[in-house]
Motif scaffolding. Structure first.
Motif, PDB file in Angstrom:
ATOM      1  N   THR A 244       0.727  -1.020  -0.172  1.00 38.94           N
ATOM      2  CA  THR A 244       0.022  -0.046   0.213  1.00 38.94           C
ATOM      3  C   THR A 244       0.870   1.311   0.006  1.00 38.94           C
ATOM      4  O   THR A 244       1.910   1.078   0.795  1.00 38.94           O
ATOM      5  N   LEU A 245       0.423   2.298  -0.789  1.00 42.99           N
ATOM      6  CA  LEU A 245       1.217   3.556  -0.862  1.00 42.99           C
ATOM      7  C   LEU A 245       0.162   4.294   0.124  1.00 42.99           C
ATOM      8  O   LEU A 245      -0.811   4.529  -0.290  1.00 42.99           O
ATOM      9  N   SER A 246       0.948   5.471   0.776  1.00 42.75           N
ATOM     10  CA  SER A 246       0.176   6.184   1.552  1.00 42.75           C
ATOM     11  C   SER A 246       0.908   7.440   1.720  1.00 42.75           C
ATOM     12  O   SER A 246       2.090   7.754   1.221  1.00 42.75           O
ATOM     13  N   LEU A 247       0.112   8.788   2.272  1.00 44.70           N
ATOM     14  CA  LEU A 247       0.876  10.056   2.115  1.00 44.70           C
ATOM     15  C   LEU A 247       0.826  10.757   3.567  1.00 44.70           C
ATOM     16  O   LEU A 247       0.114  10.143   4.469  1.00 44.70           O
ATOM     17  N   GLN A 248       1.794  11.040   3.909  1.00 44.13           N
ATOM     18  CA  GLN A 248       1.941  11.772   5.276  1.00 44.13           C
ATOM     19  C   GLN A 248       2.638  12.961   5.163  1.00 44.13           C
ATOM     20  O   GLN A 248       3.803  13.075   4.059  1.00 44.13           O
ATOM     21  N   PRO A 249       2.251  14.049   5.626  1.00 48.96           N
ATOM     22  CA  PRO A 249       2.803  15.227   5.652  1.00 48.96           C
ATOM     23  C   PRO A 249       4.367  15.425   5.916  1.00 48.96           C
ATOM     24  O   PRO A 249       4.687  14.623   6.878  1.00 48.96           O
ATOM     25  N   ASN A 250       5.012  16.024   5.131  1.00 47.18           N
ATOM     26  CA  ASN A 250       6.456  16.348   5.294  1.00 47.18           C
ATOM     27  C   ASN A 250       6.750  17.134   6.633  1.00 47.18           C
ATOM     28  O   ASN A 250       6.253  17.961   6.929  1.00 47.18           O
ATOM     29  N   VAL A 251       7.931  16.489   7.272  1.00 46.11           N
ATOM     30  CA  VAL A 251       8.089  17.219   8.716  1.00 46.11           C
ATOM     31  C   VAL A 251       8.618  18.468   8.325  1.00 46.11           C
ATOM     32  O   VAL A 251       8.310  19.542   9.031  1.00 46.11           O
ATOM     33  N   ALA A 252       9.567  18.746   7.331  1.00 43.60           N
ATOM     34  CA  ALA A 252       9.890  20.192   7.162  1.00 43.60           C
ATOM     35  C   ALA A 252       9.041  21.237   6.490  1.00 43.60           C
ATOM     36  O   ALA A 252       9.115  22.358   6.709  1.00 43.60           O
ATOM     37  N   GLN A 255       2.974  21.553   4.313  1.00 41.39           N
ATOM     38  CA  GLN A 255       2.013  21.658   3.074  1.00 41.39           C
ATOM     39  C   GLN A 255       2.265  20.622   2.018  1.00 41.39           C
ATOM     40  O   GLN A 255       1.316  20.377   1.230  1.00 41.39           O
ATOM     41  N   VAL A 256       3.403  19.883   2.009  1.00 39.85           N
ATOM     42  CA  VAL A 256       3.723  18.970   0.877  1.00 39.85           C
ATOM     43  C   VAL A 256       3.623  17.430   1.639  1.00 39.85           C
ATOM     44  O   VAL A 256       3.789  17.441   2.944  1.00 39.85           O
ATOM     45  N   HIS A 257       3.605  16.494   0.834  1.00 44.52           N
ATOM     46  CA  HIS A 257       3.410  15.120   1.513  1.00 44.52           C
ATOM     47  C   HIS A 257       4.633  14.186   1.222  1.00 44.52           C
ATOM     48  O   HIS A 257       5.299  14.120  -0.275  1.00 44.52           O
ATOM     49  N   ASP A 258       4.987  13.337   1.877  1.00 41.91           N
ATOM     50  CA  ASP A 258       5.865  12.025   1.349  1.00 41.91           C
ATOM     51  C   ASP A 258       4.984  10.796   1.230  1.00 41.91           C
ATOM     52  O   ASP A 258       3.952  10.806   1.660  1.00 41.91           O
TER      53      ASP A 258
END
Lengths: 483, 306
Positions: A244-252, A255-258
C-alpha cells in the motif's frame, strides 16, 4: 467400429466447431476492448483408436484456446507508458508555469521591472516632483504585486502537484490490489488446467495502467502470477498480496506530502518519495514537478527579487529623501541568506519583498541632504544611479546578467524545460502509438479474418451435421434390415 | 503485417490529432501574428526578444529624458537671450551717460531704468521650467537669486543656489548636463567675480555710479559690459552645444529604437504569407485525410457475406 462411432466423430466435430465459433464470437465481440488479445482455438485430432487392427481417427477436439500475445512488446509499451506519464504530467504543470513568463502580447513581470527603472529615470528629471514620486511608488507596488502573483501561482502549481499525489497513489493502490486479485484467480484457474486468457488480458491492462502511474518492473512467475516491483525499489505486488502507498505530511514542509510504502501484511512503512522520483510514470512526473521543476523556477524568481531589492536598497539607503531622511531601505530588506545560499528563499512571495517606503518624501533621489545648506531638491544623483541599475550586471546563480536580462534567462529556462518535456511527451506518445499498432497487428482482432473464420467454422459445422444425417440414415438402414 | 480494425482506427485518430495540432498552432500564429507565442515555442528567441524588449523600454525612456533635457536647455536659452538683450540696453544707457553732460535729471531717470534692468536680470535668473528653477543648481525648489530690495531700491540678487550640475541619462551609462548654474552665468562664480564677470554686481556698480552721477566711474565700468556680453554669449553657445549633444543622442536612440523594433519583429513575428499558405495546406490535408478515413472504414468483408 460401428455406426455409432461415426456419430461420435460427428458429435466431436459439432462440439469442436461450435467451440471454435464461440472463440470467433468472443473475438468479434471484443474487437474494441482495449488490451484484448485475440484468441484462437487450436484444433487437434483426438487420440486414434484401434479398430479391426487399424488405427482409426476418432474425431476432433479443441486442444487449447490460445491468446496471441507478445510479452516483449508489452514490456516496451509499459515502458513508453511510464515515460509518457512522467513527461505529460510535468508538461501540463510546467505549461501553466510558462504562461507566467509569456510576455509576447501582454505585459508581465519583465515589463514591470522596466517600468520600475523608467520611473526612477523620470524621477531624475524632476527629483522634487510629487507626481514623479507618486508614480514611482505606484510602479514599485505594481512590481511587487507581479512578484507576489508569480510566486503565489508557482506555489499553487507546486501544491496542486502535491494534491494530485493523493489521487495517483489511490489509483496505484487500486491497481496493485486488482493485479493481486487477478494473480490469485489466474493461479487457481491454471492450477486446474484451465486457460485464464481473459484474466491475463485484464491483468495486462491493469499492469499497463500501473506502468503509466509509476515506473515498474514485472516478472512472471512459474505459477502464473506476476511480481510487480518499483523500477528502483521494493515489490508492489507479490503473488496475491499488494503493498500500500500512503501519504504523510513532510516534516520540514507540512504543506507537501511524503509517499510511504507499507508492504503487504506489515505495519511499518518507509518513505519512498525519492525512489518514486526516479522511477518514472505520473508519480515521478508529479514529484519532480513539485520538488525540482517548480522550485527551480521559484529559486530564480527569489534570486531576482533578492538581487533587485538588495541592490536598490544599498543605493537608496545611501541617499536622502526630500525631508532629509536617509539610511532608509526602499524595499523591505530580505533576511540574510543562510550560507551556502546566496539569496533568501521565498523572498519573491507574499511576506517577502514589499515596498518599505510609504511617504513620497522618503524616496531618496538625492545624494546630499536637500534640507541642508548646499543641498537642494534638484539633486537627482541617487535617482540617476538607481535608474542606471538596469544596466548593471550582477553575478547570480543563473549567470551574470542585468535584472531585466535575468528575467529573460528565467523565461528562456522555463521555455526550454517545457519544450524538452513536450518533446519527451510527443516522442513517447509516437513510440507508444507505434508499439500499440504493432501489438494490434499481432494481438488485435481483424473482423475480416473473424468473418472468414466464422464462415469456415460454420461450413465445418454444417458438414458435421451432414455426418450426423448420414449416420442416422445408416442407422435407419440397419434397423430396417431386421423388420 | 496483419492489419486490424482498431489499428486502422487508432492510426487514423492519431494522424488526425497530429494534423489538428499543427492546424491549431498555425491558427494561433495567424490570430496573434506572432511566431513565438510562448517561451517554449522558441526559448532562444524568447531570450533574445525579452532582452531586446528591456533595451527598447530603456531606449524609450532615454528618448523621453532627452526630450525633457531639451526643454530645460530651451528654457535656459530663451532666458539667456533675454538677459543678453537686457545687458545690451544697460550698456547703451551706460555709454550715453559716460559721455553725457552729467545732467542730474537725466541721471535720475537713468538710475530708475538701470534699477529696472537689474531686476529684469535677476528675475530672468529665476526662470522656471515646470516647478524647477533652472539656474539654481540642485536648489530647484526656491528662487536662486534673492529679490529682496536693497537700500538703493534695487533687488538684492544674491545667489542662493548651489554650483551643482544636473545631469540626465541619455544612453546606457551616458549622461549629459542640462543646466547652467546662476552663479557662474550672472555672478561670475562664488564668491561673485571670482571666475568671471559679476553681471549683477556690475549693474549694482553702475547704479551706484549713476546715483553719484560720477561719469568717470561709469566710464570705468564700460569694458565690463563687453565682458558681460561675452559671458552670456559663451553661456548660450554652451547651451547650444549641449542641445547638439542631446540631438545626437536622440538620433542615436531613435535609430536604435527602429533597429530594435525590426529585430524584435524578425524574431517574434510570423511570416503571415507562409502561415496563411501553410494553414490552407493543412486544411486540405485534413480534408483529404478525413475523406480517406471515411472510405477505408466503409470496406468490410461483411459487405460481401450473405
Amino acid at each position: 467400429m460401428g455406426v455409432s462411432g461415426l456419430l461420435d466423430i460427428a458429435k466431436s466435430a459439432l462440439f469442436t466447431q461450435r467451440m471454435a465459433l464461440d472463440v470467433t464470437g468472443e473475438n468479434i465481440s471484443n474487437v474494441n476492448t482495449p488490451g484484448y488479445s485475440r484468441q484462437t482455438a487450436l484444433l487437434q485430432t483426438r487420440t486414434p483408436i484401434l479398430s479391426s487392427g487399424f488405427p482409426m481417427g476418432n474425431g476432433v477436439e479443441v486442444g487449447s484456446v490460445r491468446r496471441v500475445y507478445d510479452d516483449f512488446l508489452q514490456r516496451q509499451i509499459r515502458l513508453e507508458n511510464g515515460r509518457y506519464g512522467e513527461a505529460s504530467t510535468s508538461y501540463s504543470s510546467m505549461k501553466r508555469v510558462e504562461q507566467l513568463f509569456s510576455e509576447f502580447g501582454t505585459d508581465g513581470l519583465g515589463s514591470s521591472v522596466s517600468d520600475f527603472f523608467n520611473a526612477w529615470q523620470d524621477l531624475s528629471l524632476n527629483p522634487g516632483g510629487e507626481a514623479e514620486r507618486q508614480t514611482l511608488l505606484v510602479r514599485s507596488e505594481a512590481l511587487v504585486d507581479r512578484f507576489h502573483q508569480t510566486a503565489t501561482y508557482l506555489d499553487q502549481v507546486r501544491l496542486e502537484a502535491d494534491r494530485s499525489l493523493q489521487g495517483v497513489t489511490a489509483e496505484v493502490n487500486q491497481l496493485t490490489n486488482g493485479i493481486a486479485t487477478l494473480n490469485q484467480q489466474i493461479n487457481e484457474l491454471e492450477a486446474m488446467g484451465g486457460e485464464a486468457n481473459e484474466q491475463r488480458d485484464s491483468r495486462d491492462s491493469l499492469v499497463r495502467d500501473l506502468a503509466s502511474k509509476v515506473g515498474i518492473t514485472y516478472l512472471e512467475q512459474g505459477d502464473g502470477t506476476v511480481t510487480v516491483s518499483l523500477a528502483a525499489g521494493p515489490n508492489l505486488v507479490n503473488g496475491n498480496s499488494a503493498a500500500t502507498l500512503s501519504l504523510q505530511p513532510n516534516v520540514a514542509d507540512p504543506q507537501v506530502h511524503d509517499v510511504l510504502y507499507t508492504p503487504a501484511g506489515s505495519a511499518s512503512s518507509t518513505d519512498i518519495t525519492s525512489i518514486l522520483a526516479s522511477s518514472g510514470g505520473e508519480l515521478a512526473g508529479t514529484i519532480s514537478t513539485r520538488d525540482t521543476l517548480v522550485p527551480k523556477v521559484m529559486a530564480g524568481l527569489d534570486e531576482m527579487a533578492y538581487t533587485l531589492a538588495t541592490q536598490v536598497n544599498t543605493i537608496h539607503s545611501s541617499g536622502y529623501g526630500l525631508n532629509g531622511s536617509t539610511a532608509l531601505p526602499f524595499f523591505t530588506p530580505p533576511t540574510a541568506p543562510v550560507p551556502p545560499a546566496t539569496f533568501t528563499a521565498g523572498y519573491s512571495g507574499i511576506g517577502g519583498i514589499s515596498v518599505a517606503i510609504t511617504s513620497t518624501a522618503d524616496i531618496a533621489a538625492a545624494q546630499s541632504d536637500p534640507t541642508a545648506v548646499g543641498g537642494g531638491k534638484g539633486d537627482n544623483r541617487n535617482a540617476l544611479a538607481l535608474g542606471d541599475l538596469r544596466n548593471t550586471q550582477f553575478a547570480m546563480a543563473g549567470g551574470v546578467s542585468t535584472i531585466e536580462g535575468y528575467y529573460a534567462l528565467l523565461a528562456n529556462d522555463v521555455g526550454m524545460t517545457v519544450q524538452g518535456l513536450n518533446q519527451a511527451q510527443t516522442q513517447s506518445q509516437t513510440l507508444g502509438n507505434q508499439l500499440e499498432a504493432l501489438r494490434q497487428a499481432g494481438s488485435g482482432v481483424s473482423l475480416d479474418e473473424e468473418f472468414a473464420n466464422l464462415l469456415k467454422y460454420q461450413k465445418a459445422f454444417e458438414g458435421a451435421a451432414k455426418l450426423i444425417n448420414a449416420s442416422t440414415e445408416m442407422l435407419d438402414t440397419v434397423l430396417n434390415m431386421v423388420r | 503485417m496483419r492489419v486490424t480494425e482498431s489499428m486502422t482506427f487508432s492510426t487514423m485518430i492519431n494522424n488526425m490529432q497530429t494534423l489538428r495540432e499543427k492546424l491549431a498552432k498555425l491558427q494561433e500564429q495567424a490570430a496573434t501574428t506572432y511566431r513565438v507565442n510562448a517561451p517554449s515555442d522558441d526559448p532562444q528567441a524568447t531570450l533574445q526578444i525579452y532582452n531586446l524588449k528591456g533595451i527598447k523600454a530603456a531606449t524609450n525612456q532615454y528618448l523621453s529624458n532627452i526630450k525633457s533635457g531639451n526643454a530645460w536647455l530651451k528654457q535656459a536659452e530663451s532666458a539667456l537671450s533675454s538677459i543678453s538683450d537686457v545687458i545690451g540696453k544697460a550698456k547703451d544707457a551706460a555709454f550715453s551717460m559716460a559721455n553725457g553732460s552729467g545732467d542730474p535729471a537725466l541721471a535720475t531717470s537713468m538710475t530708475s531704468l538701470i534699477r529696472q534692468l537689474k531686476e529684469e536680470v535677476v528675475v530672468l535668473g529665476n526662470t522656471k521650467y515646470g516647478d524647477s528653477y533652472i539656474f539654481g543648481g540642485y536648489k530647484t525648489e526656491s528662487a536662486p537669486f534673492s529679490t529682496t530690495l536693497l537700500a538703493n531700491g534695487s533687488v538684492d540678487g544674491t545667489y542662493n543656489g548651489t554650483a551643482d550640475s544636473i545631469r540626465v541619462e541619455i544612453g546606457p551609462g551616458s549622461s549629459s548636463q542640462i543646466n547652467l548654474t546662476g552663479d557662474s552665468v550672472l555672478r561670475g562664480g562664488t564668491p561673485p567675480g571670482s571666475t568671471g564677470t559679476d553681471i549683477v554686481g556690475m549693474m549694482d556698480n553702475l547704479l551706484n555710479a549713476l546715483t553719484a552721477n560720477d561719469s568717470a566711474a561709469i566710464q570705468a565700468l564700460l569694458p565690463q559690459f563687453g565682458k558681460a556680453m561675452d559671458q552670456i554669449t559663451a553661456a548660450r553657445s554652451e547651451v547650444g552645444a549641449r542641445m547638439v549633444r542631446l540631438d545626437t543622442g536622440r538620433s542615436m536612440q531613435e535609430s536604435v529604437q527602429v533597429n530594435l523594433t525590426d529585430v524584435i519583429s524578425g524574431a517574434q513575428d510570423a511570416d503571415m504569407v507562409k502561415v496563411m499558405t501553410e494553414l490552407s495546406q493543412q486544411q486540405t490535408v485534413l480534408q483529404a485525410s478525413l475523406s480517406a478515413s471515411a472510405k477505408i472504414s466503409q470496406v468490410s468483408l461483411l459487405d460481401y457475406l450473405k
